[in-house]
Write a protein that holds these residues in place. Structure first.
Motif, mmCIF file in Angstrom:
data_model
loop_
_atom_site.group_PDB
_atom_site.id
_atom_site.type_symbol
_atom_site.label_atom_id
_atom_site.label_comp_id
_atom_site.label_asym_id
_atom_site.label_seq_id
_atom_site.Cartn_x
_atom_site.Cartn_y
_atom_site.Cartn_z
ATOM 1 N N GLN A 50 0.852 -1.191 0.000
ATOM 2 C CA GLN A 50 0.000 0.000 0.000
ATOM 3 C C GLN A 50 0.888 1.241 0.000
ATOM 4 O O GLN A 50 2.023 1.218 0.478
ATOM 5 N N VAL A 51 0.349 2.304 -0.568
ATOM 6 C CA VAL A 51 1.096 3.554 -0.714
ATOM 7 C C VAL A 51 0.277 4.691 -0.125
ATOM 8 O O VAL A 51 -0.949 4.740 -0.309
ATOM 9 N N GLN A 52 0.927 5.577 0.587
ATOM 10 C CA GLN A 52 0.264 6.745 1.140
ATOM 11 C C GLN A 52 0.931 8.011 0.591
ATOM 12 O O GLN A 52 2.154 8.063 0.444
ATOM 13 N N LEU A 53 0.106 9.014 0.312
ATOM 14 C CA LEU A 53 0.585 10.319 -0.118
ATOM 15 C C LEU A 53 0.162 11.339 0.930
ATOM 16 O O LEU A 53 -1.032 11.439 1.246
ATOM 17 N N VAL A 54 1.110 12.093 1.449
ATOM 18 C CA VAL A 54 0.815 13.085 2.476
ATOM 19 C C VAL A 54 1.231 14.458 1.966
ATOM 20 O O VAL A 54 2.402 14.686 1.664
ATOM 21 N N GLU A 55 0.249 15.352 1.873
ATOM 22 C CA GLU A 55 0.473 16.702 1.357
ATOM 23 C C GLU A 55 0.646 17.689 2.504
ATOM 24 O O GLU A 55 0.133 17.488 3.605
ATOM 25 N N SER A 56 1.313 18.781 2.209
ATOM 26 C CA SER A 56 1.445 19.885 3.162
ATOM 27 C C SER A 56 1.689 21.167 2.387
ATOM 28 O O SER A 56 2.057 21.134 1.209
ATOM 29 N N GLY A 57 1.462 22.297 3.056
ATOM 30 C CA GLY A 57 1.811 23.586 2.476
ATOM 31 C C GLY A 57 0.665 24.454 2.017
ATOM 32 O O GLY A 57 0.886 25.582 1.578
ATOM 33 N N GLY A 58 -0.565 23.974 2.099
ATOM 34 C CA GLY A 58 -1.687 24.816 1.699
ATOM 35 C C GLY A 58 -1.947 25.917 2.711
ATOM 36 O O GLY A 58 -1.310 25.988 3.764
ATOM 37 N N GLY A 59 -2.900 26.782 2.379
ATOM 38 C CA GLY A 59 -3.251 27.844 3.297
ATOM 39 C C GLY A 59 -3.896 29.012 2.612
ATOM 40 O O GLY A 59 -4.309 28.933 1.448
ATOM 41 N N LEU A 60 -3.976 30.120 3.355
ATOM 42 C CA LEU A 60 -4.569 31.360 2.852
ATOM 43 C C LEU A 60 -3.452 32.312 2.436
ATOM 44 O O LEU A 60 -2.501 32.532 3.205
ATOM 45 N N VAL A 61 -3.581 32.862 1.246
ATOM 46 C CA VAL A 61 -2.574 33.796 0.746
ATOM 47 C C VAL A 61 -3.269 34.908 -0.017
ATOM 48 O O VAL A 61 -4.342 34.705 -0.611
ATOM 49 N N GLN A 62 -2.684 36.086 0.004
ATOM 50 C CA GLN A 62 -3.248 37.222 -0.723
ATOM 51 C C GLN A 62 -2.939 37.114 -2.212
ATOM 52 O O GLN A 62 -1.954 36.476 -2.606
ATOM 53 N N PRO A 63 -3.770 37.718 -3.046
ATOM 54 C CA PRO A 63 -3.470 37.743 -4.487
ATOM 55 C C PRO A 63 -2.070 38.293 -4.739
ATOM 56 O O PRO A 63 -1.655 39.278 -4.123
#
Length: 121
Positions: free
Chosen positions: A1-14
């Protein structure tokens, strides 16, 4: 089995920047390609960018010139550097990987859980 773990999203201004990361773990012989998709409310999931193990890249027209995808094969990790972000980039971003767990196995498609990117003032 394989797992993918994301990080780094959030709120940012234009006009701002974000860097997303996605690390794959588990039984992995090779990954080709890795990439990022996104899905905005009420819209279909769409490809943002992908990268092969050899480093060939593909980008959606809407992000060309603003987004760079890269990967560290030794770490089974893919990155998405996003600059000059626009409100229309707001979406849930999903990491994707096509994985062979063994030399003789078939490739399987795996997805991360998604990370929210919101571009708003």
């Amino acid at each position: 089995q394989v797992q993918l773990v994301e990080s780094g999203g959030g709120l940012v201004q234009p006009g701002g920047s974000l860097r997303l990361s996605c690390a794959a773990s588990g039984t992995i012989f090779s990954i080709n390609p890795m990439g990022w998709y996104r899905q905005a409310p009420g819209k279909q999931r769409e490809l943002v960018a992908s990268i092969t193990s050899g480093g060939s890249t593909d980008y959606a027209d809407s992000v060309k010139g603003r987004v760079t995808i890269s990967r560290d094969n030794a770490k089974n990790t893919v990155y998405l550097q996003m600059n000059s972000l626009k409100p229309e980039d707001t979406a849930v971003y999903y990491c994707y990987a096509r994985v062979k767990s063994y030399y003789y196995s078939e490739r399987g498609d795996y997805w991360g859980q998604g990370t929210q990117v919101t571009v708003s003032s």
